[in-house]
Motif scaffolding. Structure first.
Motif, PDB file in Angstrom:
ATOM      1  N   VAL A   1       0.883  -1.081   0.118  1.00  0.00           N
ATOM      2  CA  VAL A   1      -0.198  -0.087  -0.156  1.00  0.00           C
ATOM      3  C   VAL A   1       0.964   1.342   0.073  1.00  0.00           C
ATOM      4  O   VAL A   1       1.890   1.243   0.891  1.00  0.00           O
ATOM      5  CB  VAL A   1      -0.862   0.052   1.294  1.00  0.00           C
ATOM      6  CG1 VAL A   1      -1.742   1.497   1.192  1.00  0.00           C
ATOM      7  CG2 VAL A   1      -1.711  -1.357   1.065  1.00  0.00           C
ATOM      8  N   ALA A   2       0.518   2.183  -0.958  1.00  0.00           N
ATOM      9  CA  ALA A   2       1.429   3.522  -0.902  1.00  0.00           C
ATOM     10  C   ALA A   2       0.406   4.655  -0.729  1.00  0.00           C
ATOM     11  O   ALA A   2      -0.804   4.639  -0.709  1.00  0.00           O
ATOM     12  CB  ALA A   2       2.087   3.669  -2.619  1.00  0.00           C
ATOM     13  N   LEU A   3       0.947   5.518   0.007  1.00  0.00           N
ATOM     14  CA  LEU A   3       0.464   6.832   0.380  1.00  0.00           C
ATOM     15  C   LEU A   3       0.876   7.771  -0.658  1.00  0.00           C
ATOM     16  O   LEU A   3       1.956   8.047  -0.959  1.00  0.00           O
ATOM     17  CB  LEU A   3       0.753   7.243   1.710  1.00  0.00           C
ATOM     18  CG  LEU A   3       0.057   8.411   2.418  1.00  0.00           C
ATOM     19  CD1 LEU A   3      -1.492   7.940   2.455  1.00  0.00           C
ATOM     20  CD2 LEU A   3       0.430   8.904   3.576  1.00  0.00           C
ATOM     21  N   ASP A   4      -0.258   8.369  -1.461  1.00  0.00           N
ATOM     22  CA  ASP A   4       0.181   9.299  -2.775  1.00  0.00           C
ATOM     23  C   ASP A   4       0.156  10.643  -2.204  1.00  0.00           C
ATOM     24  O   ASP A   4      -0.722  10.855  -1.237  1.00  0.00           O
ATOM     25  CB  ASP A   4      -1.080   8.632  -3.522  1.00  0.00           C
ATOM     26  CG  ASP A   4      -0.701   9.184  -5.070  1.00  0.00           C
ATOM     27  OD1 ASP A   4       0.489   9.664  -5.228  1.00  0.00           O
ATOM     28  OD2 ASP A   4      -1.559   8.945  -6.056  1.00  0.00           O
ATOM     29  N   ASP A   5       0.764  11.373  -3.222  1.00  0.00           N
ATOM     30  CA  ASP A   5       0.736  13.067  -2.881  1.00  0.00           C
ATOM     31  C   ASP A   5       1.271  13.426  -1.612  1.00  0.00           C
ATOM     32  O   ASP A   5       0.425  14.203  -0.954  1.00  0.00           O
ATOM     33  CB  ASP A   5      -0.737  13.555  -3.309  1.00  0.00           C
ATOM     34  CG  ASP A   5      -1.267  12.742  -4.341  1.00  0.00           C
ATOM     35  OD1 ASP A   5      -0.510  12.903  -5.456  1.00  0.00           O
ATOM     36  OD2 ASP A   5      -2.580  12.397  -4.476  1.00  0.00           O
ATOM     37  N   VAL A   6       2.075  12.605  -1.061  1.00  0.00           N
ATOM     38  CA  VAL A   6       2.509  12.981   0.353  1.00  0.00           C
ATOM     39  C   VAL A   6       2.914  14.471   0.451  1.00  0.00           C
ATOM     40  O   VAL A   6       3.587  14.939  -0.096  1.00  0.00           O
ATOM     41  CB  VAL A   6       3.478  12.007   0.984  1.00  0.00           C
ATOM     42  CG1 VAL A   6       3.968  12.362   2.273  1.00  0.00           C
ATOM     43  CG2 VAL A   6       2.750  10.588   1.364  1.00  0.00           C
ATOM     44  N   GLY A   7       2.527  15.298   1.572  1.00  0.00           N
ATOM     45  CA  GLY A   7       2.849  16.547   1.678  1.00  0.00           C
ATOM     46  C   GLY A   7       1.939  17.378   1.324  1.00  0.00           C
ATOM     47  O   GLY A   7       1.785  18.608   1.607  1.00  0.00           O
ATOM     48  N   THR A   8       0.667  16.818   0.568  1.00  0.00           N
ATOM     49  CA  THR A   8      -0.267  17.910   0.090  1.00  0.00           C
ATOM     50  C   THR A   8      -1.625  17.886   1.036  1.00  0.00           C
ATOM     51  O   THR A   8      -2.287  18.697   0.939  1.00  0.00           O
ATOM     52  CB  THR A   8      -0.820  17.716  -1.388  1.00  0.00           C
ATOM     53  OG1 THR A   8      -1.222  16.220  -1.218  1.00  0.00           O
ATOM     54  CG2 THR A   8       0.332  17.653  -2.345  1.00  0.00           C
ATOM     55  N   GLY A   9      -1.661  16.831   1.763  1.00  0.00           N
ATOM     56  CA  GLY A   9      -2.728  16.739   2.564  1.00  0.00           C
ATOM     57  C   GLY A   9      -2.809  17.461   3.755  1.00  0.00           C
ATOM     58  O   GLY A   9      -2.035  17.925   4.121  1.00  0.00           O
ATOM     59  N   HIS A  10      -3.948  16.949   4.511  1.00  0.00           N
ATOM     60  CA  HIS A  10      -4.029  17.632   5.913  1.00  0.00           C
ATOM     61  C   HIS A  10      -3.232  16.821   6.852  1.00  0.00           C
ATOM     62  O   HIS A  10      -2.785  17.273   7.828  1.00  0.00           O
ATOM     63  CB  HIS A  10      -5.422  17.652   6.664  1.00  0.00           C
ATOM     64  CG  HIS A  10      -6.388  17.652   5.440  1.00  0.00           C
ATOM     65  ND1 HIS A  10      -7.093  18.602   4.744  1.00  0.00           N
ATOM     66  CD2 HIS A  10      -7.101  16.525   4.631  1.00  0.00           C
ATOM     67  CE1 HIS A  10      -8.004  18.358   3.811  1.00  0.00           C
ATOM     68  NE2 HIS A  10      -8.000  17.212   3.776  1.00  0.00           N
ATOM     69  N   SER A  11      -3.091  15.696   6.914  1.00  0.00           N
ATOM     70  CA  SER A  11      -2.783  14.667   7.980  1.00  0.00           C
ATOM     71  C   SER A  11      -1.511  14.496   8.037  1.00  0.00           C
ATOM     72  O   SER A  11      -0.500  14.425   9.117  1.00  0.00           O
ATOM     73  CB  SER A  11      -3.504  13.458   7.799  1.00  0.00           C
ATOM     74  OG  SER A  11      -3.813  13.190   6.385  1.00  0.00           O
ATOM     75  N   GLY A  12      -0.851  14.527   6.874  1.00  0.00           N
ATOM     76  CA  GLY A  12       0.955  14.514   7.049  1.00  0.00           C
ATOM     77  C   GLY A  12       1.579  13.475   7.716  1.00  0.00           C
ATOM     78  O   GLY A  12       1.135  12.315   7.239  1.00  0.00           O
ATOM     79  N   LEU A  13       2.508  13.768   8.313  1.00  0.00           N
ATOM     80  CA  LEU A  13       3.441  12.758   8.899  1.00  0.00           C
ATOM     81  C   LEU A  13       2.161  11.789   9.910  1.00  0.00           C
ATOM     82  O   LEU A  13       2.624  10.485   9.820  1.00  0.00           O
ATOM     83  CB  LEU A  13       4.463  13.222   9.946  1.00  0.00           C
ATOM     84  CG  LEU A  13       5.354  13.967   9.239  1.00  0.00           C
ATOM     85  CD1 LEU A  13       6.583  14.337  10.267  1.00  0.00           C
ATOM     86  CD2 LEU A  13       5.827  13.102   8.213  1.00  0.00           C
ATOM     87  N   SER A  14       1.245  12.208  10.675  1.00  0.00           N
ATOM     88  CA  SER A  14       0.652  11.474  11.467  1.00  0.00           C
ATOM     89  C   SER A  14      -0.155  10.087  10.569  1.00  0.00           C
ATOM     90  O   SER A  14      -0.173   9.229  11.332  1.00  0.00           O
ATOM     91  CB  SER A  14      -0.405  12.507  12.212  1.00  0.00           C
ATOM     92  OG  SER A  14      -1.311  12.736  11.327  1.00  0.00           O
ATOM     93  N   SER A  15      -0.697  10.616   9.511  1.00  0.00           N
ATOM     94  CA  SER A  15      -1.323   9.553   8.716  1.00  0.00           C
ATOM     95  C   SER A  15      -0.278   8.538   8.323  1.00  0.00           C
ATOM     96  O   SER A  15      -0.813   7.384   8.327  1.00  0.00           O
ATOM     97  CB  SER A  15      -2.284  10.166   7.600  1.00  0.00           C
ATOM     98  OG  SER A  15      -1.323  10.722   6.768  1.00  0.00           O
ATOM     99  N   ILE A  16       0.932   8.876   7.959  1.00  0.00           N
ATOM    100  CA  ILE A  16       2.002   8.027   7.666  1.00  0.00           C
ATOM    101  C   ILE A  16       2.092   7.050   8.616  1.00  0.00           C
ATOM    102  O   ILE A  16       2.236   5.836   8.394  1.00  0.00           O
ATOM    103  CB  ILE A  16       3.231   8.690   7.344  1.00  0.00           C
ATOM    104  CG1 ILE A  16       2.971   9.579   6.182  1.00  0.00           C
ATOM    105  CG2 ILE A  16       4.253   7.526   6.811  1.00  0.00           C
ATOM    106  CD1 ILE A  16       4.222  10.314   5.548  1.00  0.00           C
TER     107      ILE A  16
END
Ligand code: C2E
Ligand code: CA
Ligand code: CA
Length: 525
Positions: free
Chosen positions: A407-422
């Motif tokens: 599973v990949a997290l896409d568009d990292v850095g653009t969303g609201h949740s940032g590091l915490s969601s990773i």
């Protein structure tokens, strides 16, 4: 034949009756058909409007969640940046504020002067959900009580609660109105309000949001089944053909109805995969490809996903589309991927899909026993949209990983949740958004963010992919930071399947089992 005058008249009357009966029946049938089409249309309109309103307000709720998680409880000047940043990324939110229980502004992400009052026409005094008027603009205000007794509030523009594509003009023009739980109108629009015209013969449908209690009502004038026109045609037999034609046209969906158009395209398999190669910039080898959907219209035009994926998402058709796309991709690449187990194939999965257990079954069914292995499949979850349901999403991610997928997290850095969601989601890969790759060479901030991400990825044993790489300078910058996977126009744009498969044949030799089966060029001696 010479008949007496009165007999002639009777014969004509009987003729008209006999000829007219089927026409009356036909007229009746046609009327029902038109009515049903109209009802269909407004039912779709209200259901979509409720969905849209829910999604918009959910986004505002998520923004408040983030502020709460980050401990945003007061108007301290050093925290205003956070307020602005969250307001910027939550697309449906116009302003984030702290207000008093009476509605006086204490601070705002838009720097509205403190002390100004948010006027509430006939306000219901419910600080958790109210209607607010500023000048001529209307907003829905969502609020959350802070420990201090003040309120954290998000403003969502009333206009955003209307469907983007309310059907306009033509016989099926609908007028839509969205109201608060207490009946006050938030916004109305679409066609002209048919209730204001004299011929008030109307079709109407209403739906209510379970989550926020907003109601949506749609009205349209009841289309009169062209009765006058039919009577005229009873006199002229030729017109019957016209009637038949009209009936035929009515049974088909209006072609410029965007949702109908998309439903048709889905049934006709017009959504096709393009493949964008992902490469290893340290060894120059191919790592796999990301599937990017395209709409190939019957006339051959290729439409990029930005023009139709949002509509697919709003209507829920995205689930069907993705399911079909996965199967199609499997069939297209099964031979090439069967002999190249080192290649991966990535799919973009919308947030709503990622919160459903059915995604796991669908992936299992598509890739469970073919020659494309589950271990070659990557599912991308974008950080751009708010996550629908954190607990469910985490469960689905774990189940997919259990199947052997990544599973990949896409568009990292653009969303609201940032590091915490990773951290919370436990993904295998993070894809750093083009935004950061672009500003890598000239902006210290981006470099710092990327270095933080790379460190984090290393500690958590995740892979990093750089997106949207367009020039060699960027490749050098990425290498220097230890990022080895990249994707972008520099290497290849998204390719139609034939070109992608040809590329594989040209630069990626199939894996062989025995030494004697090695490609002649590779055999020793
Ligand atoms: P994404 O997942 O971030 O996909 C990368 C986008 O960047 C693609 O746009 C790709 O063509 C583009 N791109 C790749 N390399 C470069 C580059 O070097 N420079 C520039 N300027 N752009 C580059 P595309 O194909 O238009 O897709 C847009 C978005 O649509 C995707 O963004 C993805 O979020 C969404 N999408 C595409 N296919 C699907 C799908 O099957 N399902 C869902 N739910 N969304 C999809
Ligand atoms: Ca993607
Ligand atoms: Ca992306």
């Amino acid at each position: 034949v010479a008949l007496p005058g009165w007999k002639k008249l009777v014969a004509i009357a009987i003729g008209i009756l006999l000829g007219g009966l089927p026409l009356i029946g036909f007229n009746f049938w046609l009327g029902t058909l038109i009515r049903r089409q109209g009802l269909d249309d407004i039912s779709i309109s209200v259901a979509r409007s409720v969905d849209i309103a829910d999604v918009r307000l959910d986004q505002a709720e998520r923004a408040l969640d983030i502020l709460e998680i980050r401990g945003f409880t007061s108007c301290a000047p050093e925290r205003m940046d956070l307020l602005r940043q969250v307001a910027l990324t939550a697309t449906s939110v116009k302003d984030l504020l702290i207000i008093t229980a009476d509605g006086d502004i204490l601070c705002s992400s838009l720097d509205v002067a403190p002390g100004r009052h948010l006027s509430v026409p006939g306000g219901n005094g419910d600080p958790t959900l109210d209607l607010v008027q500023i000048g001529t603009l209307r907003f829905v205000r969502i609020g959350r009580r802070l420990p201090s007794g003040q309120w954290l509030a998000a403003l969502v523009s009333a206009d955003l609660l209307l469907p983007l594509t309310a059907s306009q003009g033509g016989p099926f023009a609908t007028w839509v109105s969205v109201t608060m739980p207490d009946g006050r109108t938030i916004v109305e629009g679409g066609a002209q309000n048919p209730a204001t015209s004299a011929t008030a013969d109307l079709l109407t449908a209403t739906a209510r949001s379970n989550r926020y209690g907003l109601s949506v009502t749609a009205l349209m004038p009841k289309p009169s089944g062209g009765v006058v026109w039919l009577i005229g045609s009873a006199v002229n037999g030729a017109a019957v053909i016209g009637v038949l034609l009209l009936g035929w046209i009515m049974t088909r969906r209006r072609p410029n109805h965007p949702l109908a158009d998309i439903e048709r395209a889905l049934a006709a398999d017009e959504f096709i995969p393009y493949y964008q190669p992902i490469v290893d910039i340290s060894s120059a080898r191919l790592l796999g490809a990301e599937v990017l959907v395209r709409w190939r219209k019957p006339d051959g035009t290729i439409v990029p996903p930005g023009a139709f994926v949002p509509l697919l998402e709003q209507s829920g058709l995205i689930l069907d589309m993705t399911r079909k796309l996965m199967r199609r991709v499997r069939d297209e690449i099964s031979t090439a991927y069967g002999t190249r187990p080192h290649l991966s194939v990535s799919f973009n999965i919308t947030a709503q899909h990622f919160a459903r257990e059915t995604l796991v079954e669908e992936v299992q069914q598509a890739f469970g026993q073919g020659s494309v292995r589950l271990s070659q499949v990557v599912l991308e979850l974008t950080e751009r949209q708010p996550l629908q349901n954190m607990t469910a999403t985490r469960r689905v991610i774990a189940a997919l990983q259990g199947l052997g997928c990544r599973v990949a997290l896409d568009d990292v850095g653009t969303g609201h949740s940032g590091l915490s969601s990773i951290l919370k989601l436990g993904v295998d890969i993070i894809k750093i958004d083009k935004l950061f790759i672009d500003s890598l060479g000239n902006e210290q901030n981006s470099a710092t963010i990327i270095e933080t991400l790379v460190d984090l990825a290393r500690n958590m044993r995740m892979n990093v992919i750089a997106e949207g790489v367009e020039d060699f300078q960027q490749v050098a910058e990425l290498r220097a930071r230890g990022i080895s996977s990249a994707q972008g126009y520099l290497f290849a744009p998204p390719l139609p399947s034939q070109s992608f498969l040809a590329l594989l044949e040209a630069i990626d030799l199939p894996e062989q089992t025995g030494g004697d089966k090695l490609h002649p060029l590779l055999r020793a001696g």
